[in-house]
Design a protein around this motif. Structure first.
Motif, PDB file in Angstrom:
ATOM      1  N   ASP A 113       0.845  -1.191   0.000  1.00  0.00           N
ATOM      2  CA  ASP A 113       0.000   0.000   0.000  1.00  0.00           C
ATOM      3  C   ASP A 113       0.883   1.245   0.000  1.00  0.00           C
ATOM      4  O   ASP A 113       1.621   1.486   0.964  1.00  0.00           O
ATOM      5  N   PRO A 114       0.845   2.057  -1.066  1.00  0.00           N
ATOM      6  CA  PRO A 114       1.721   3.240  -1.115  1.00  0.00           C
ATOM      7  C   PRO A 114       1.436   4.233   0.000  1.00  0.00           C
ATOM      8  O   PRO A 114       2.313   5.009   0.385  1.00  0.00           O
ATOM      9  N   GLY A 115       0.221   4.212   0.529  1.00  0.00           N
ATOM     10  CA  GLY A 115      -0.121   5.111   1.609  1.00  0.00           C
ATOM     11  C   GLY A 115       0.586   4.798   2.913  1.00  0.00           C
ATOM     12  O   GLY A 115       0.575   5.621   3.835  1.00  0.00           O
ATOM     13  N   ARG A 116       1.194   3.608   2.989  1.00  0.00           N
ATOM     14  CA  ARG A 116       1.886   3.206   4.213  1.00  0.00           C
ATOM     15  C   ARG A 116       3.396   3.124   4.009  1.00  0.00           C
ATOM     16  O   ARG A 116       4.112   2.565   4.838  1.00  0.00           O
ATOM     17  N   PHE A 117       3.872   3.687   2.899  1.00  0.00           N
ATOM     18  CA  PHE A 117       5.299   3.596   2.598  1.00  0.00           C
ATOM     19  C   PHE A 117       6.155   4.231   3.689  1.00  0.00           C
ATOM     20  O   PHE A 117       7.149   3.646   4.140  1.00  0.00           O
ATOM     21  N   ALA A 118       5.796   5.431   4.114  1.00  0.00           N
ATOM     22  CA  ALA A 118       6.592   6.125   5.135  1.00  0.00           C
ATOM     23  C   ALA A 118       6.640   5.319   6.434  1.00  0.00           C
ATOM     24  O   ALA A 118       7.703   5.207   7.071  1.00  0.00           O
TER      25      ALA A 118
END
Length: 244
Positions: free
Chosen positions: A108-113
């Motif tokens: 999920d790119p939204g959880r990359f950080a």
């Protein structure tokens, strides 16, 4: 405990060479399961067969109750299996951060950080080296990067192939401490390890492979105490445990 990964009667071939000969292995949720055996016993092939390369020629590979025997590798990764391969195989011309971005392509790119901070917490040296090319890292740092890259996919099952190979004892201990921490955070681990002592000490359960077959299994402690295993892998021996 419920099975996350189940291999039932699995055979695998490289051309006409049969590398796996009826493998039965179970990995329960939350476990660390270690595979040990001599070079050429089929350990790495077993991990690769879980990922579909090579595919099982007979038998079944089940993941979380689903038959993935003939599922393409990219779909297997999407289902929650990631591998840190033997020899690390990082992208040497890419930076540490770019390697980690490659590992996150199915997550999920939204959880990359959040995922990036997790792996930096496990391997602080990677944060220090984030702009450095992977190929300029030390061997131990490259191994850390290979594991971190696999973790960026948010796997439910992490396959580790010879993470201690070629590393200094101090780095090996550090790697195994992190593997234990990864498991404590909720990731199930299937580990192939040539350092039988550390691999079995870390394991909840373990299997011994010889010539493409499972010849012994038990808890990590049971196999550490087994006279055959000690003679073959823990006391300077180089012979295989004989199939029964």
């Amino acid at each position: 405990m419920s099975a996350l990964l189940l291999l039932q009667g699995v055979h695998a071939h490289y051309g006409r060479i049969e590398a796996l000969k009826g493998i039965d292995v179970v990995v329960h949720r939350g476990e660390i399961v270690t595979l040990i055996g001599a070079n050429g016993a089929g350990k790495s092939t077993l991990l690769m067969t879980v990922c579909g390369k090579p595919p099982a020629s007979r038998g079944r590979v089940m993941f979380d109750g689903e038959d993935i025997t003939h599922v393409p590798t990219y779909e297997i990764v999407r289902r929650g299996i990631a591998q840190s391969p033997e020899g690390r195989r990082i992208f040497p011309r890419m930076s540490v951060l770019e390697n980690l971005q490659m590992g996150a392509t199915t997550a999920d790119p939204g959880r990359f950080a959040e995922d990036l901070e997790r792996v930096y917490g496990l391997f602080p040296v990677l944060k220090e080296r984030h702009a450095q090319r992977g190929g300029t890292l030390s061997g131990g740092e490259q191994q850390m990067l290979a594991i971190a890259r696999a973790l960026m996919a948010r796997p439910r099952l992490l396959l580790l192939d010879e993470p201690s190979l070629g590393l200094a004892p101090l780095v090996i201990r550090q790697i195994f401490r992190v593997v234990r921490e990864i498991n404590a955070q909720g990731t199930t681990v299937l580990l192939v390890e040539q350092d039988a002592f550390h691999g079995l000490k870390l394991a909840h359960r373990a299997y011994v492979l010889a010539a493409g077959r499972i010849v012994l299994s038990g808890t990590g402690g049971e196999l550490l105490a087994n006279p055959e295993v000690r003679a073959a892998y823990l006391e300077g021996g180089r012979r295989e445990v004989e199939p029964r």
